[in-house]
Design a protein around this motif. Structure first.
Motif, PDB file in Angstrom:
ATOM      1  N   VAL A 177      -2.282 -82.816  36.648  1.00 27.58           N
ATOM      2  CA  VAL A 177      -3.392 -82.768  35.689  1.00 27.58           C
ATOM      3  C   VAL A 177      -3.102 -81.686  34.541  1.00 27.58           C
ATOM      4  O   VAL A 177      -2.491 -80.822  35.035  1.00 27.58           O
ATOM      5  CB  VAL A 177      -4.934 -82.332  36.733  1.00 27.58           C
ATOM      6  CG1 VAL A 177      -4.750 -80.900  36.986  1.00 27.58           C
ATOM      7  CG2 VAL A 177      -5.873 -82.590  35.696  1.00 27.58           C
ATOM      8  N   ARG A 178      -3.726 -81.756  33.405  1.00 24.27           N
ATOM      9  CA  ARG A 178      -3.605 -80.954  32.396  1.00 24.27           C
ATOM     10  C   ARG A 178      -4.549 -80.158  32.044  1.00 24.27           C
ATOM     11  O   ARG A 178      -5.820 -80.205  32.415  1.00 24.27           O
ATOM     12  CB  ARG A 178      -3.316 -81.646  31.072  1.00 24.27           C
ATOM     13  CG  ARG A 178      -2.020 -82.562  31.201  1.00 24.27           C
ATOM     14  CD  ARG A 178      -1.709 -83.364  29.708  1.00 24.27           C
ATOM     15  NE  ARG A 178      -0.474 -84.061  29.791  1.00 24.27           N
ATOM     16  CZ  ARG A 178       0.571 -83.606  29.294  1.00 24.27           C
ATOM     17  NH1 ARG A 178       0.761 -82.376  28.648  1.00 24.27           N
ATOM     18  NH2 ARG A 178       1.578 -84.335  29.566  1.00 24.27           N
ATOM     19  N   ALA A 179      -4.294 -78.833  31.456  1.00 21.07           N
ATOM     20  CA  ALA A 179      -5.315 -77.994  31.030  1.00 21.07           C
ATOM     21  C   ALA A 179      -5.057 -77.326  29.820  1.00 21.07           C
ATOM     22  O   ALA A 179      -3.583 -77.205  29.737  1.00 21.07           O
ATOM     23  CB  ALA A 179      -5.600 -76.905  32.073  1.00 21.07           C
ATOM     24  N   THR A 180      -5.617 -76.909  28.879  1.00 22.76           N
ATOM     25  CA  THR A 180      -5.286 -76.272  27.441  1.00 22.76           C
ATOM     26  C   THR A 180      -5.119 -74.751  28.160  1.00 22.76           C
ATOM     27  O   THR A 180      -6.035 -74.150  28.254  1.00 22.76           O
ATOM     28  CB  THR A 180      -6.401 -76.555  26.357  1.00 22.76           C
ATOM     29  OG1 THR A 180      -6.256 -78.036  26.552  1.00 22.76           O
ATOM     30  CG2 THR A 180      -5.510 -75.764  25.155  1.00 22.76           C
ATOM     31  N   LEU A 181      -3.799 -74.432  27.456  1.00 21.06           N
ATOM     32  CA  LEU A 181      -3.506 -72.928  27.656  1.00 21.06           C
ATOM     33  C   LEU A 181      -3.046 -72.280  26.303  1.00 21.06           C
ATOM     34  O   LEU A 181      -2.294 -73.002  25.721  1.00 21.06           O
ATOM     35  CB  LEU A 181      -2.175 -72.587  28.491  1.00 21.06           C
ATOM     36  CG  LEU A 181      -1.911 -71.282  29.009  1.00 21.06           C
ATOM     37  CD1 LEU A 181      -3.035 -70.246  29.495  1.00 21.06           C
ATOM     38  CD2 LEU A 181      -0.617 -71.128  29.664  1.00 21.06           C
ATOM     39  N   PRO A 182      -3.830 -71.172  25.765  1.00 20.79           N
ATOM     40  CA  PRO A 182      -3.361 -70.791  24.437  1.00 20.79           C
ATOM     41  C   PRO A 182      -1.979 -70.669  24.229  1.00 20.79           C
ATOM     42  O   PRO A 182      -1.266 -69.956  25.029  1.00 20.79           O
ATOM     43  CB  PRO A 182      -4.190 -69.774  24.306  1.00 20.79           C
ATOM     44  CG  PRO A 182      -5.351 -69.807  25.089  1.00 20.79           C
ATOM     45  CD  PRO A 182      -5.003 -70.618  26.208  1.00 20.79           C
ATOM     46  N   GLU A 183      -1.255 -70.721  23.197  1.00 22.28           N
ATOM     47  CA  GLU A 183       0.003 -70.728  23.022  1.00 22.28           C
ATOM     48  C   GLU A 183       0.732 -69.415  23.432  1.00 22.28           C
ATOM     49  O   GLU A 183       1.574 -68.942  24.206  1.00 22.28           O
ATOM     50  CB  GLU A 183       0.651 -71.223  21.780  1.00 22.28           C
ATOM     51  CG  GLU A 183       2.128 -71.026  21.510  1.00 22.28           C
ATOM     52  CD  GLU A 183       2.785 -71.735  20.250  1.00 22.28           C
ATOM     53  OE1 GLU A 183       3.604 -71.550  19.647  1.00 22.28           O
ATOM     54  OE2 GLU A 183       1.905 -72.377  19.508  1.00 22.28           O
ATOM     55  N   ALA A 184      -0.321 -68.304  23.138  1.00 25.77           N
ATOM     56  CA  ALA A 184       0.002 -66.917  23.190  1.00 25.77           C
ATOM     57  C   ALA A 184       0.247 -66.787  24.768  1.00 25.77           C
ATOM     58  O   ALA A 184       1.071 -65.593  25.278  1.00 25.77           O
ATOM     59  CB  ALA A 184      -0.873 -66.096  22.585  1.00 25.77           C
ATOM     60  N   GLU A 185      -0.442 -67.446  25.574  1.00 26.02           N
ATOM     61  CA  GLU A 185      -0.360 -67.230  27.026  1.00 26.02           C
ATOM     62  C   GLU A 185       0.723 -68.050  27.813  1.00 26.02           C
ATOM     63  O   GLU A 185       1.094 -67.702  29.207  1.00 26.02           O
ATOM     64  CB  GLU A 185      -1.875 -67.551  27.695  1.00 26.02           C
ATOM     65  CG  GLU A 185      -2.882 -66.657  27.244  1.00 26.02           C
ATOM     66  CD  GLU A 185      -2.817 -65.374  27.546  1.00 26.02           C
ATOM     67  OE1 GLU A 185      -2.507 -65.029  28.714  1.00 26.02           O
ATOM     68  OE2 GLU A 185      -3.007 -64.380  26.800  1.00 26.02           O
ATOM     69  N   HIS A 186       1.491 -68.651  27.033  1.00 22.45           N
ATOM     70  CA  HIS A 186       2.511 -69.758  27.818  1.00 22.45           C
ATOM     71  C   HIS A 186       3.489 -68.873  28.528  1.00 22.45           C
ATOM     72  O   HIS A 186       3.593 -69.152  29.565  1.00 22.45           O
ATOM     73  CB  HIS A 186       3.148 -70.653  26.955  1.00 22.45           C
ATOM     74  CG  HIS A 186       2.379 -71.651  26.323  1.00 22.45           C
ATOM     75  ND1 HIS A 186       2.824 -72.536  25.670  1.00 22.45           N
ATOM     76  CD2 HIS A 186       1.006 -71.756  26.479  1.00 22.45           C
ATOM     77  CE1 HIS A 186       2.033 -73.574  25.276  1.00 22.45           C
ATOM     78  NE2 HIS A 186       0.612 -73.243  25.777  1.00 22.45           N
ATOM     79  N   GLY A 187       4.087 -67.833  27.938  1.00 22.73           N
ATOM     80  CA  GLY A 187       5.098 -67.009  28.650  1.00 22.73           C
ATOM     81  C   GLY A 187       4.560 -66.205  29.800  1.00 22.73           C
ATOM     82  O   GLY A 187       5.290 -66.073  30.723  1.00 22.73           O
TER      83      GLY A 187
END
Length: 65
Positions: free
Chosen positions: A43-53
């Motif tokens: 399933v997908r959820a949106t994660l702000p790019e700054a939080e990916h790492g």
């Protein structure tokens, strides 16, 4: 569905659920007839790019080896 996303304060998108049930087979191709099965679930959820790492590092540390 929300447990992993919830770790990051996110809401999983129920419209993106993908699940697949399969028969359970052993290493030698034997078939389990006792009700066991394999399951793939995503399933997908949106994660702000700054939080990916940060999210990836947190998951890697918490994953069993």
């Amino acid at each position: 569905m929300d447990s992993l996303a919830g770790d990051y304060g996110l809401k999983a998108d129920g419209r993106t659920v993908s699940k697949e049930f399969r028969d359970c087979f052993g290493r030698e191709g034997e078939h389990a007839d006792d009700g066991r099965f394999g399951l793939t679930y995503a399933v997908r959820a949106t994660l702000p790019e700054a939080e990916h790492g940060k999210a990836i590092r947190t998951r890697r540390v918490g994953m069993p080896r």
